[in-house]
Write a protein that holds these residues in place. Structure first.
Motif, short mmCIF file in Angstrom:
data_model
loop_
_atom_site.label_atom_id
_atom_site.label_comp_id
_atom_site.label_asym_id
_atom_site.label_seq_id
_atom_site.Cartn_x
_atom_site.Cartn_y
_atom_site.Cartn_z
N GLU A 63 62.14 45.68 30.17
CA GLU A 63 61.47 44.40 29.99
C GLU A 63 61.24 43.78 31.36
O GLU A 63 61.95 44.11 32.31
N GLY A 64 60.26 42.90 31.45
CA GLY A 64 60.04 42.25 32.73
C GLY A 64 58.86 41.32 32.72
O GLY A 64 58.12 41.22 31.73
N ASP A 65 58.70 40.63 33.83
CA ASP A 65 57.63 39.65 34.01
C ASP A 65 56.82 40.02 35.24
O ASP A 65 57.38 40.41 36.27
N VAL A 66 55.51 39.87 35.12
CA VAL A 66 54.60 40.13 36.23
C VAL A 66 53.67 38.93 36.34
O VAL A 66 53.11 38.48 35.34
N LEU A 67 53.51 38.41 37.54
CA LEU A 67 52.59 37.30 37.77
C LEU A 67 51.41 37.81 38.57
O LEU A 67 51.57 38.33 39.67
N LEU A 68 50.22 37.68 37.98
CA LEU A 68 49.00 38.15 38.62
C LEU A 68 48.13 36.98 39.05
O LEU A 68 48.10 35.94 38.38
N ARG A 69 47.41 37.17 40.14
CA ARG A 69 46.36 36.24 40.54
C ARG A 69 45.05 37.00 40.37
O ARG A 69 44.87 38.07 40.96
N ILE A 70 44.16 36.44 39.58
CA ILE A 70 42.91 37.10 39.22
C ILE A 70 41.74 36.24 39.69
O ILE A 70 41.74 35.03 39.48
N THR A 71 40.76 36.88 40.30
CA THR A 71 39.54 36.19 40.71
C THR A 71 38.38 36.82 39.97
O THR A 71 38.23 38.05 39.97
N ILE A 72 37.56 35.97 39.33
CA ILE A 72 36.37 36.45 38.64
C ILE A 72 35.15 35.76 39.22
O ILE A 72 35.24 34.67 39.78
N ASP A 73 33.99 36.41 39.07
CA ASP A 73 32.75 35.79 39.52
C ASP A 73 32.09 35.05 38.36
O ASP A 73 32.62 35.03 37.24
N ALA A 74 30.93 34.46 38.61
CA ALA A 74 30.26 33.64 37.59
C ALA A 74 29.94 34.41 36.32
O ALA A 74 29.94 33.84 35.22
N GLU A 75 29.71 35.71 36.45
CA GLU A 75 29.40 36.55 35.28
C GLU A 75 30.66 37.03 34.56
O GLU A 75 30.57 37.71 33.55
N GLY A 76 31.83 36.72 35.11
CA GLY A 76 33.08 37.13 34.49
C GLY A 76 33.61 38.46 35.00
O GLY A 76 34.62 38.96 34.50
N GLN A 77 32.96 39.03 35.99
CA GLN A 77 33.42 40.30 36.57
C GLN A 77 34.63 40.05 37.46
O GLN A 77 34.63 39.14 38.29
N VAL A 78 35.64 40.88 37.28
CA VAL A 78 36.84 40.76 38.10
C VAL A 78 36.50 41.16 39.53
O VAL A 78 35.98 42.24 39.78
N GLN A 79 36.80 40.27 40.46
CA GLN A 79 36.56 40.52 41.88
C GLN A 79 37.84 40.93 42.60
O GLN A 79 37.79 41.68 43.56
#
Length: 130
Positions: A63-79
């Protein structure tokens, strides 16, 4: 074999998930903040649909926890996807990253937010119960 009740929880339902873009600051108006909160809620629900518990982690009761930082563009594409805090298990870390890749593309950023990109954090919690 005893069935395992599996809980995969994104702690995104807590205040831990928040938009970190330039418009999410103290000067943001109430309606803008509500629009951001609504959109981030959409992002969290979208991410939640794409999480799987890794087989090896299930077999070993990890078990565990992961913290992600996600950046998306205006179209919703992950950058960009960045692990801010890792689990002690690499399988869980990889699955957290893969879940975002599977969720790509995200819903587009609403035009009323007037943003080209959005950065948010997503705490992903892997828990077993049973």
């Amino acid at each position: 074999m005893k069935p395992i009740k599996l809980i995969i929880a994104l702690s995104l339902f807590t205040a831990a998930l928040y938009a970190e873009s330039s418009f999410a600051n103290a000067r943001t108006g109430g309606r803008q903040a509500d629009a951001i909160e609504s959109y981030v809620s959409t992002l969290k629900n979208h991410t939640l649909k794409h999480i799987s518990y890794p087989r090896r982690a299930l077999e070993r009761n990890w078990e565990g926890d992961v913290l992600l930082r996600i950046t998306i563009d205006a179209e919703g594409q992950v950058q960009n996807i960045e692990i801010v805090e890792e689990s002690r298990y690499s399988n869980l870390n990889r699955e957290a990253l893969r879940s975002v890749e599977r969720a790509n593309p995200y819903p587009p950023i609403p035009a009323n937010l007037g943003q080209d990109t959005l950065e948010f954090t997503a705490p992903i919690t892997f828990r077993l119960s049973g």
